[in-house]
Design an enzyme around this catalytic site. Structure first.
Site, short mmCIF file in Angstrom:
data_model
loop_
_atom_site.label_atom_id
_atom_site.label_comp_id
_atom_site.label_asym_id
_atom_site.label_seq_id
_atom_site.Cartn_x
_atom_site.Cartn_y
_atom_site.Cartn_z
N PRO A 9 0.78 -1.23 0.00
CA PRO A 9 0.00 0.00 0.00
C PRO A 9 0.82 1.28 0.00
O PRO A 9 1.86 1.36 0.66
CB PRO A 9 -0.82 -0.10 1.30
CG PRO A 9 -0.08 -1.07 2.14
CD PRO A 9 0.55 -2.04 1.20
N ASN A 10 0.32 2.23 -0.77
CA ASN A 10 0.85 3.60 -0.87
C ASN A 10 2.14 3.71 -1.68
O ASN A 10 2.62 4.81 -1.92
CB ASN A 10 1.05 4.24 0.52
CG ASN A 10 -0.27 4.34 1.27
OD1 ASN A 10 -1.24 4.85 0.73
ND2 ASN A 10 -0.32 3.81 2.48
N ARG A 17 5.15 11.12 -2.37
CA ARG A 17 4.91 10.73 -0.97
C ARG A 17 6.18 10.92 -0.14
O ARG A 17 7.18 10.22 -0.35
CB ARG A 17 4.51 9.26 -0.95
CG ARG A 17 4.32 8.69 0.43
CD ARG A 17 4.24 7.18 0.40
NE ARG A 17 4.01 6.67 1.72
CZ ARG A 17 4.26 5.43 2.11
NH1 ARG A 17 4.75 4.55 1.25
NH2 ARG A 17 4.04 5.06 3.34
N TYR A 22 11.31 8.74 1.20
CA TYR A 22 11.24 7.68 0.19
C TYR A 22 11.89 8.05 -1.15
O TYR A 22 11.93 7.22 -2.05
CB TYR A 22 9.77 7.29 -0.04
CG TYR A 22 9.13 6.73 1.21
CD1 TYR A 22 9.62 5.57 1.81
CD2 TYR A 22 8.04 7.37 1.81
CE1 TYR A 22 9.03 5.06 2.97
CE2 TYR A 22 7.44 6.86 2.96
CZ TYR A 22 7.96 5.71 3.53
OH TYR A 22 7.39 5.20 4.68
N ASN A 73 8.17 -5.56 -1.13
CA ASN A 73 8.08 -4.40 -0.24
C ASN A 73 6.62 -4.36 0.21
O ASN A 73 5.76 -3.84 -0.50
CB ASN A 73 8.47 -3.10 -0.95
CG ASN A 73 8.47 -1.92 0.01
OD1 ASN A 73 8.01 -2.04 1.15
ND2 ASN A 73 8.97 -0.78 -0.44
N ALA A 76 3.30 -0.90 4.73
CA ALA A 76 2.77 -0.93 6.10
C ALA A 76 2.35 -2.33 6.55
O ALA A 76 2.38 -2.64 7.75
CB ALA A 76 1.60 0.05 6.22
N ASP A 86 1.96 -15.83 7.03
CA ASP A 86 1.50 -17.20 6.88
C ASP A 86 1.56 -17.65 5.42
O ASP A 86 1.88 -18.81 5.14
CB ASP A 86 0.06 -17.34 7.39
CG ASP A 86 -0.03 -17.36 8.90
OD1 ASP A 86 1.02 -17.39 9.57
OD2 ASP A 86 -1.17 -17.33 9.43
N GLU A 97 12.67 -9.68 1.65
CA GLU A 97 11.96 -8.49 2.13
C GLU A 97 12.79 -7.25 1.82
O GLU A 97 13.99 -7.22 2.14
CB GLU A 97 11.74 -8.62 3.64
CG GLU A 97 11.13 -7.36 4.26
CD GLU A 97 11.01 -7.45 5.78
OE1 GLU A 97 11.35 -8.51 6.37
OE2 GLU A 97 10.59 -6.45 6.38
N HIS A 99 12.84 -2.73 1.74
CA HIS A 99 12.24 -1.42 2.05
C HIS A 99 13.15 -0.33 1.52
O HIS A 99 14.39 -0.48 1.53
CB HIS A 99 12.09 -1.23 3.56
CG HIS A 99 11.25 -2.28 4.19
ND1 HIS A 99 9.88 -2.27 4.14
CD2 HIS A 99 11.59 -3.42 4.84
CE1 HIS A 99 9.42 -3.35 4.75
NE2 HIS A 99 10.43 -4.07 5.18
N LEU A 100 12.55 0.76 1.11
CA LEU A 100 13.32 1.93 0.68
C LEU A 100 14.05 2.54 1.87
O LEU A 100 15.25 2.84 1.81
CB LEU A 100 12.38 2.98 0.07
CG LEU A 100 11.67 2.56 -1.23
CD1 LEU A 100 10.34 3.27 -1.36
CD2 LEU A 100 12.56 2.85 -2.42
N SER A 101 13.30 2.74 2.96
CA SER A 101 13.87 3.40 4.14
C SER A 101 14.44 2.35 5.10
O SER A 101 14.12 1.16 4.99
CB SER A 101 12.78 4.23 4.84
OG SER A 101 11.74 3.37 5.32
N ARG A 106 13.67 4.25 12.22
CA ARG A 106 12.48 5.10 12.21
C ARG A 106 11.63 4.85 13.47
O ARG A 106 12.15 4.38 14.48
CB ARG A 106 11.70 4.85 10.91
CG ARG A 106 12.54 5.20 9.67
CD ARG A 106 11.75 5.02 8.39
NE ARG A 106 10.59 5.92 8.37
CZ ARG A 106 9.56 5.78 7.53
NH1 ARG A 106 9.53 4.77 6.67
NH2 ARG A 106 8.56 6.63 7.55
C1 DQA Z 1 8.40 1.06 3.59
C2 DQA Z 1 8.55 1.22 5.10
C3 DQA Z 1 7.23 0.97 5.81
O1 DQA Z 1 7.37 1.14 7.22
C4 DQA Z 1 6.17 1.95 5.33
O2 DQA Z 1 4.91 1.64 5.91
C5 DQA Z 1 6.07 2.02 3.84
C6 DQA Z 1 7.30 1.94 3.04
C7 DQA Z 1 9.71 1.41 2.85
O3 DQA Z 1 9.85 1.01 1.69
O4 DQA Z 1 10.57 2.11 3.39
O5 DQA Z 1 5.00 2.22 3.28
O6 DQA Z 1 8.10 -0.31 3.31
#
Ligand code: DQA
Length: 143
Positions: A9-10, A17, A22, A73, A76, A86, A97, A99-101, A106
């Site tokens: 999401p997002n 954003r 990000y 990714n 949230a 699961d 897994e 993530h950008l950040s 954080r």
């Molecule tokens: C994220 C980190 C998550 O905590 C956050 O909810 C995101 C982006 C990242 O790519 O840094 O939506 O997955």
């Protein structure tokens, strides 16, 4: 080799954003970088985004037998989704897994990943490069 990239999401809002967190690249820009590197490495990539948790569950289930690795990714849902954990565990397709950040640098609620224990490993904090490192990790776990 076929690698499935899943975005939660997002992430469709990347570019506008919270660019200080990000970056300024859009998800389409990141996909283009991944596709360029994938063609150099001679692997096939499918790249998807959804805001729906259940759609991620379906895509992970359908990956079995079609993809050799998943790079996810989960955004949230990383921090909330027992369902995703699961599914990754049940399906058994090697999953990376990303993530950008740097989620560990954080807010505290981002420090916990429910999917990390069932993934091969976690890459975070390198901006769009986390996707490229995720691609390389997906190839590495299949070597
Ligand atoms: C994220 C980190 C998550 O905590 C956050 O909810 C995101 C982006 C990242 O790519 O840094 O939506 O997955």
């Amino acid at each position: 080799m076929k690698i499935l990239f899943l975005n939660g999401p997002n992430l469709n809002l990347l570019g506008t954003r919270e660019p200080e967190v990000y970056g300024r690249l859009t998800l389409a820009d990141i996909e283009a970088e991944v596709r360029q590197r994938a063609s150099q490495l001679k692997v096939e990539v499918d790249f998807r985004q959804t805001n729906q948790e259940g759609e991620l569950v379906n895509w992970i289930q359908e990956a079995k037998g079609k993809f050799q690795a998943i790079v996810i990714n989960a955004a949230a849902y990383t921090h909330t989704s027992v369902a995703l954990r699961d599914t990754i565990s049940a399906v058994g397709v090697p999953t990376i897994e990303i993530h950008l950040s740097n989620i560990h640098a954080r807010e505290e609620f981002r420090h916990k990943s429910l999917i990390a224990p069932v993934c091969k490993g976690q890459i975070c904090g390198f901006g769009a490069k986390s996707y490229i490192l995720g691609l390389e990790a997906a190839i590495y776990v299949n070597a």
